[in-house]
Design an enzyme around this catalytic site. Sequence first.
Site, mmCIF file in Angstrom:
data_model
loop_
_atom_site.group_PDB
_atom_site.id
_atom_site.type_symbol
_atom_site.label_atom_id
_atom_site.label_comp_id
_atom_site.label_asym_id
_atom_site.label_seq_id
_atom_site.Cartn_x
_atom_site.Cartn_y
_atom_site.Cartn_z
ATOM 1 N N ASP A 73 6.514 22.364 -9.726
ATOM 2 C CA ASP A 73 5.407 21.596 -9.167
ATOM 3 C C ASP A 73 5.294 21.870 -7.667
ATOM 4 O OD1 ASP A 73 3.651 19.011 -8.736
ATOM 5 O OD2 ASP A 73 3.935 19.196 -10.894
ATOM 6 N N HIS A 111 1.946 15.648 -5.205
ATOM 7 C CA HIS A 111 1.904 15.624 -6.670
ATOM 8 C C HIS A 111 3.301 15.621 -7.281
ATOM 9 C CE1 HIS A 111 1.053 17.419 -10.728
ATOM 10 N NE2 HIS A 111 -0.044 16.710 -10.631
ATOM 11 N N ALA A 223 -0.267 24.411 -22.415
ATOM 12 C CA ALA A 223 -0.218 23.431 -23.496
ATOM 13 C C ALA A 223 -0.876 23.956 -24.766
ATOM 14 C CB ALA A 223 -0.900 22.137 -23.058
ATOM 15 N N VAL A 228 5.087 24.841 -27.614
ATOM 16 C CA VAL A 228 5.553 23.859 -26.639
ATOM 17 C C VAL A 228 5.106 22.464 -27.049
ATOM 18 C CG1 VAL A 228 5.390 25.634 -24.863
ATOM 19 C CG2 VAL A 228 3.529 23.968 -25.110
ATOM 20 N N SER A 298 -0.996 14.942 -16.275
ATOM 21 C CA SER A 298 0.210 15.249 -15.503
ATOM 22 C C SER A 298 1.227 14.137 -15.681
ATOM 23 C CB SER A 298 -0.112 15.332 -14.008
ATOM 24 O OG SER A 298 -0.229 16.633 -13.554
#
Length: 416
Positions: A73, A111, A223, A228, A298
């Site tokens: 991140d 973030h 994604a 995953v 997120s």
Amino acid sequence: MTIRYGIRWDGRGRPRPARLAAVGMALVAMLLIPASAGADDKVNRSAQLVAGGAGMTGIGGPDGRGVDIALVDSGVVPIGSLAEPGRVVYGPDFSSERDDGDLRNLDTFGHGTHLAGLIAGRDRITGFAGVAPGARLVSLKIAGSNGETSLARVLAALEWVYRNHDAPGYNIRVVNLSLGVPGDDYRSDVLAYAVEQLWQEGIVVVAAAGNNGSSARTLDMPADDPFVIAAGASDTKTTVDPRDDRVADFSSRSRFRSPDLVAPGTEMLSLRVPGSTLDLEFPGARVNGRYFRGSGTSQAAAVTSGVAARVLSARPELSPDQLKAVLVAGAVDLPDPRSADGAGRIDLRRSLTVPTPSPEAARQRFAPSVLDPDRLRRELRGDDDDLGPAAQWNGRRWSGRRWSGRRWSGDSWIGL
């Protein structure tokens, strides 16, 4: 001189740390801001909403201890409980700020620290609590104050995890990827190929589904890769009782590859980085001076990573396929289309009681992603980023397309 994003710009246009930049700024600001009982009530209430929406209410036992979670991140500022020894380990900084000793590894965007608090934060005084406060975070910074990163930086971080996940002193079992780009065909996507290598190595990858709502054609990549764990966001409706939970309006959905499950992702209160980009852009999201409120997949991915760590803490023998099967089997179906919620709302209590499936029963039989060198060259052409040997995956140098932090699943910052 103008202060931007917690850094000062000199006449040559080179960013220089402001007097209270990054860690110093955040720590001093936190110390100077008095806590208030009303604000602490909001903090405690937020923790209760997350616990209720993730099936964690009243559960003791495994808190993620012994499990390392790699957070790829914008870095982490060691504030609150994250400043305690051993709570955060810093890997390499792959961002544009890596050569600045005052900013290296620190979150100037705001973030990464927010997600770090949701995953593993804790504050017994205010009642703030992350999902897996016993887990340890391994921070890999890939973005600076503008929130932008590149394929080179993301893959360099994933390569580092691949090579070091079981090195002495590490036990990285989970990778949190709260970022994404529009997906295409995962079977020939470079990022999909990279995350699948981690999965096959025994590392669980949790990725944010994206914030494109019902207009999404596909989930964001990575994604969209079916191997995953794709995390969509649920809306707690500001009630602790999860029976009224629904899929959040902004959460991406797809009839081709739905999220595997959803987790709380609305009005999520976590750690604030004073002077960071998000902090300056969204002052209304500040709570009690110490915390910041936001919504997005997120945050849902961060909650999912924390739950995954708690299950692995209790059952460390689980493979990624087995863990995914356990979380999916333990999820609570919501009255939303499967394209929106997948198996349903994540539930730690139920997941801890799901019998462990055999490796064969849990094995995912999707077609794997294949690295296409020609496509790789086309995608990376024209980007001259040079991160050195750390930016190599299977001997190739990576650079290329960029992500904006505004697309990172966490672009809705609100203050209540």
